[in-house]
Scaffold this active site. Structure first.
Site, PDB file in Angstrom:
ATOM      1  N   CYS A  45      94.632  80.358 -16.272  1.00  0.00           N
ATOM      2  CA  CYS A  45      95.587  80.150 -17.674  1.00  0.00           C
ATOM      3  C   CYS A  45      94.957  80.702 -18.749  1.00  0.00           C
ATOM      4  CB  CYS A  45      96.373  79.000 -17.602  1.00  0.00           C
ATOM      5  SG  CYS A  45      95.302  77.606 -17.880  1.00  0.00           S
ATOM      6  N   ARG A  51      97.782  74.294 -17.330  1.00  0.00           N
ATOM      7  CA  ARG A  51      98.488  74.774 -16.201  1.00  0.00           C
ATOM      8  C   ARG A  51      97.368  75.201 -15.209  1.00  0.00           C
ATOM      9  NH1 ARG A  51     100.868  80.033 -19.054  1.00  0.00           N
ATOM     10  NH2 ARG A  51      98.987  79.438 -20.299  1.00  0.00           N
ATOM     11  N   ASP A 162     103.542  78.297 -20.632  1.00  0.00           N
ATOM     12  CA  ASP A 162     102.631  77.596 -21.405  1.00  0.00           C
ATOM     13  C   ASP A 162     103.304  76.247 -21.926  1.00  0.00           C
ATOM     14  OD1 ASP A 162     100.735  76.488 -22.913  1.00  0.00           O
ATOM     15  OD2 ASP A 162     100.369  78.402 -24.387  1.00  0.00           O
TER      16      ASP A 162
HETATM   17  P1  4NP Z   1      96.837  76.191 -20.790  1.00  0.00           P
HETATM   18  O1  4NP Z   1      97.569  75.922 -22.078  1.00  0.00           O
HETATM   19  O2  4NP Z   1      96.643  77.893 -20.962  1.00  0.00           O
HETATM   20  O3  4NP Z   1      97.903  75.874 -19.704  1.00  0.00           O
HETATM   21  O4  4NP Z   1      95.551  75.647 -20.752  1.00  0.00           O
HETATM   22  C1  4NP Z   1      96.974  76.070 -23.481  1.00  0.00           C
HETATM   23  C2  4NP Z   1      95.853  75.322 -23.790  1.00  0.00           C
HETATM   24  C3  4NP Z   1      95.384  75.589 -24.996  1.00  0.00           C
HETATM   25  C4  4NP Z   1      95.898  76.367 -26.091  1.00  0.00           C
HETATM   26  C5  4NP Z   1      97.118  77.271 -25.497  1.00  0.00           C
HETATM   27  C6  4NP Z   1      97.556  76.914 -24.151  1.00  0.00           C
HETATM   28  N1  4NP Z   1      95.419  76.759 -27.381  1.00  0.00           N
HETATM   29  O5  4NP Z   1      96.080  77.493 -27.895  1.00  0.00           O
HETATM   30  O6  4NP Z   1      94.524  75.997 -27.657  1.00  0.00           O
END
Ligand code: 4NP
Length: 205
Positions: A45, A51, A162
């Site tokens: 991800c 995720r 997300d």
């Molecule tokens: P992930 O979610 O891609 O599912 O781990 C996110 C975690 C952090 C961020 C964006 C999505 N961020 O912008 O810091």
């Protein structure tokens, strides 16, 4: 299961397959599954704190329940570098734990160039992840990259969205989609080389 997990590229749905329910192109490279090592799946991800750690744990649990621990290994990574070394987001931890998944011990890492050769299947969560991964992926490994959601039971679902900037519902939705899709991944791997893409019109049972 004592036999190595076979993986026929024709058994693995592509993004285009999910959209068109068409057969994938023939002649795709067959990932190395010669039995000398476990089949390796990488969940990817953006941040590797919501995720993909969830998907890693869910997949590991399903693999263990199927008695395939040691035959299938699962890891996760993020395309971004924002959270390297961090534990999973506390909301992801809490929602996962309510379903019996303990992801607290995971630590975020960024996707590495070596991952493309190391892993047999690279499962991304959304279109942006897919674009970012493919932009770095050597040509000979591109066939390993798939969206996790296309293994799920709902043909219209193409992404694991997300949840980072949303509420509790988003984290529950991630778990729902990931549990469903991981079951599909496992089924495909267990079907192995005998399986074919579902016919146009939907997934077979
Ligand atoms: P992930 O979610 O891609 O599912 O781990 C996110 C975690 C952090 C961020 C964006 C999505 N961020 O912008 O810091």
């Amino acid at each position: 299961m004592s036999q190595p997990i076979p993986l026929d590229p024709e058994s693995i749905p592509t993004q285009a397959d999910a959209e068109t329910r068409a057969m994938p192109p023939s002649g795709a490279e067959k990932p190395a599954t010669d039995g000398a090592r476990p089949f390796r799946i990488l969940m990817v991800c953006l941040g590797n704190i919501c995720r993909s750690p969830t998907a890693q744990c869910v997949m590991e649990q399903q693999v263990a329940e199927a008695g395939l621990r040691g035959q299938i290994q699962v890891d996760s990574a993020g395309t971004g570098d924002y959270h390297i070394g961090d534990a999973p987001d506390h909301r992801s931890q809490e929602h996962a734990l309510k379903r019996g998944y303990d992801i607290s011990g995971q630590r975020a890492r960024q996707l590495a160039d070596a991952d493309f050769a190391e892993f047999d299947l690279i499962l991304v969560m959304d279109e942006a992840n897919e674009r970012d991964v493919l932009a770095r992926c050597p040509r000979q490994h591109r066939d390993k990259v798939r969206r996790l959601a296309v293994f799920g039971s709902q043909p219209q679902v193409l992404e694991v969205p997300d949840p980072y900037f949303g509420g509790a519902d988003g984290f529950e939705h991630v778990l729902d989609l990931v549990e469903d899709a991981c079951a599909g991944v496992l089924a495909r791997l267990q079907q192995g080389a005998d399986s074919k893409m579902p016919p146009a019109g939907g997934m077979e049972g």
